[in-house]
Design a protein around this motif. Structure first.
Motif, mmCIF file in Angstrom:
data_model
loop_
_atom_site.group_PDB
_atom_site.id
_atom_site.type_symbol
_atom_site.label_atom_id
_atom_site.label_comp_id
_atom_site.label_asym_id
_atom_site.label_seq_id
_atom_site.Cartn_x
_atom_site.Cartn_y
_atom_site.Cartn_z
ATOM 1 N N CYS A 193 -88.425 -10.319 2.027
ATOM 2 C CA CYS A 193 -89.088 -9.241 1.262
ATOM 3 C C CYS A 193 -88.809 -7.882 1.904
ATOM 4 C CB CYS A 193 -90.590 -9.509 1.183
ATOM 5 S SG CYS A 193 -90.962 -10.841 0.011
ATOM 6 N N LYS A 194 -88.783 -6.835 1.038
ATOM 7 C CA LYS A 194 -88.412 -5.501 1.517
ATOM 8 C C LYS A 194 -89.596 -4.543 1.634
ATOM 9 C CE LYS A 194 -87.354 -3.667 -3.092
ATOM 10 N NZ LYS A 194 -86.298 -3.151 -3.985
ATOM 11 N N SER A 195 -90.720 -4.853 0.935
ATOM 12 C CA SER A 195 -91.845 -3.915 0.971
ATOM 13 C C SER A 195 -93.147 -4.655 0.664
ATOM 14 C CB SER A 195 -91.636 -2.803 -0.070
ATOM 15 O OG SER A 195 -91.437 -3.377 -1.353
ATOM 16 N N VAL A 196 -94.251 -4.013 1.011
ATOM 17 C CA VAL A 196 -95.579 -4.577 0.746
ATOM 18 C C VAL A 196 -96.415 -3.516 0.031
ATOM 19 C CG1 VAL A 196 -97.698 -5.519 1.770
ATOM 20 C CG2 VAL A 196 -95.467 -6.039 2.806
ATOM 21 N N TYR A 197 -97.029 -3.903 -1.090
ATOM 22 C CA TYR A 197 -97.881 -2.985 -1.850
ATOM 23 C C TYR A 197 -99.320 -3.488 -1.855
ATOM 24 C CZ TYR A 197 -94.174 -0.023 -3.593
ATOM 25 O OH TYR A 197 -93.145 0.890 -3.677
ATOM 26 N N VAL A 218 -97.583 0.089 1.294
ATOM 27 C CA VAL A 218 -98.173 -0.064 2.639
ATOM 28 C C VAL A 218 -97.073 0.000 3.704
ATOM 29 C CG1 VAL A 218 -99.446 -1.605 4.159
ATOM 30 C CG2 VAL A 218 -100.091 -1.439 1.746
ATOM 31 N N VAL A 219 -96.047 -0.826 3.573
ATOM 32 C CA VAL A 219 -94.911 -0.795 4.489
ATOM 33 C C VAL A 219 -93.623 -1.072 3.728
ATOM 34 C CG1 VAL A 219 -96.084 -1.445 6.640
ATOM 35 C CG2 VAL A 219 -95.253 -3.232 5.096
ATOM 36 N N VAL A 220 -92.504 -0.561 4.275
ATOM 37 C CA VAL A 220 -91.177 -0.804 3.686
ATOM 38 C C VAL A 220 -90.181 -0.936 4.821
ATOM 39 C CG1 VAL A 220 -90.788 1.703 3.400
ATOM 40 C CG2 VAL A 220 -89.442 0.058 2.062
ATOM 41 N N ARG A 221 -89.207 -1.814 4.659
ATOM 42 C CA ARG A 221 -88.194 -1.993 5.704
ATOM 43 C C ARG A 221 -87.296 -0.751 5.749
ATOM 44 N NH1 ARG A 221 -88.607 -7.046 7.573
ATOM 45 N NH2 ARG A 221 -89.175 -8.710 6.117
ATOM 46 N N ASP A 222 -86.738 -0.466 6.912
ATOM 47 C CA ASP A 222 -85.823 0.689 7.042
ATOM 48 C C ASP A 222 -84.645 0.531 6.090
ATOM 49 O OD1 ASP A 222 -86.308 0.765 10.661
ATOM 50 O OD2 ASP A 222 -87.515 1.487 8.948
ATOM 51 N N GLY A 223 -84.190 1.657 5.580
ATOM 52 C CA GLY A 223 -82.961 1.660 4.770
ATOM 53 C C GLY A 223 -83.162 1.218 3.329
#
Ligand SMILES: C[S@@+](CC[C@H](N)C(=O)[O-])C[C@H]1O[C@@H](n2cnc3c(N)ncnc32)[C@H](O)[C@@H]1O
Length: 341
Positions: free
Chosen positions: A122-126, A143-148
């Motif tokens: 997964c690339k992001s959390v909402y 809430v969070v997202v992976r770099d790039g």
């Protein structure tokens, strides 16, 4: 220790859904038995899986225990806050959508980081703050997202061998309706179908892919959802079957043209029942969704259908009804199937 017996082609979708519902026994391995898989489960069987056979295998095989969200958050949160951690969440494509107790809000980033550790793909959390309004728009906070990552909200979700592109901050995707979407996907072959509340193609796409109706007239009012409906028609190569219409189904639903009408809406579906029934040829089938207080299930929806048919000088024969999911405390999302003569 029980397991659900699921046809192998449905197993992955069912496994993912059971995982989200917190019912999958992640300690035991799935076991292949001929054309079926036995999926190990814990606790009660969710109503949406009520139609599957249950077995008690005596040859269960086990995995090495996977870390849980609670394991990853131990050391970051005190016991009171650990107890508030959500037991379930949704994975839509490569995005985690999670609801959180407001007391955990200050630690939402740590919880988000832990979710990305639990779901490496997964690339992001909402953070999910509900779905509201006539156009069923979600309210979600990144809430969070992976770099790039360029677009943390855009994803393609695979379900029942269909692909759904969507932006999780703009359009809803209800996992709770999975069994109903799979049931609809087995209907409609050779028919003219009208989907009055098409969204991004929740029903229209799986029906087109699996049942190949002659035509599916898919009406959608929300420009965002309509944009993804067009994308999903292309993504699933069903241009020759699904005809998208942008607009209000009260105005755009064609009269006396359909063998089957799907009214997949909640809240005030009854305001559109007139148009749903008018669209059906004699002998056509209506799938009427509604959200109803438990004590009025299914009588209220059945009475509404019968009365509206009668008002139009027609007759409604009730074929069946299903509980789809608990909509809110004391309220069920149900669907009633009726033949309109
Ligand atoms: C709840 S969603 C569909 C959910 C879908 N049936 C499922 O099972 O996942 C309802 C959709 O109807 C659309 N809608 C609401 N009112 C409408 C109207 N009057 N005409 C056409 N579409 C409408 C909303 O924009 C939304 O995309």
């Amino acid at each position: 220790m029980k397991a659900l017996v699921v046809p192998k082609e449905q197993a992955e979708t069912a496994r993912l859904r059971l995982l989200e519902l917190g019912c999958l026994d992640t300690k035991r391995k799935l076991s292949k038995k001929g054309e079926h898989l036995e999926i190990p489960i814990t606790g009660a069987i969710p109503p949406e899986f009520g139609s599957y056979r249950v077995v008690w295998p005596d040859d269960a095989k086990y995995y090495e225990p996977e870390p849980t969200l609670r394991d990853l958050m131990r050391g970051h949160l005190d016991d009171d806050k650990l107890a508030l951690l959500p037991g379930g969440w949704q994975i839509i494509g490569d995005i985690v959508v999670i609801s959180m107790h407001s007391d955990l809000y200050p630690e939402r980033k740590q919880v988000g980081d832990a979710m990305l550790e639990l779901y490496p793909y997964c690339k992001s959390v909402y953070l999910d703050e509900g779905i509201s309004g006539k156009l069923r728009r979600p309210c979600r906070e990144l809430v969070v997202v992976r770099d790039g990552v360029d677009d943390p909200a855009l994803t393609v979700h695979n379900e029942n061998e269909c692909r759904f592109m969507l932006d999780v901050t703009k359009v809803m995707f209800s996992k709770g309706n999975l069994q109903e979407k799979m049931r609809m996907s087995r209907l409609g072959n050779g028919e003219v179908v009208v989907d009055m509340f098409a969204g991004i193609g929740y029903f229209a796409i799986p029906m087109a892919v699996h049942s190949r109706p002659d035509r599916i007239i898919a009406i959608e009012l929300n420009p965002e959802s309509y944009r993804y409906l067009l994308e999903n028609i292309r993504l699933n190569s069903v241009e020759g079957i699904v005809e998208p219409i942008f607009g209000d189904c009260a105005e755009m639903t064609p009269i006396s043209s359909a063998d089957r009408v799907v009214m997949g809406y909640v809240g005030n579906t009854r305001h559109y029942l007139e148009y749903g029934i008018k669209a059906l040829k004699s002998g056509g089938i209506l799938h009427y969704h509604d959200t109803v207080p438990v004590r009025l299930v299914p009588s209220r929806s059945i009475d509404l259908i019968r009365n509206e048919a009668c008002k139009q000088g027609r007759r409604a024969e009730i074929l069946d009804w299903h509980r789809i999911k608990k909509y809110s405390p004391g309220v069920w999302h149900v669907v009633v199937d009726a033949v309109i003569k």
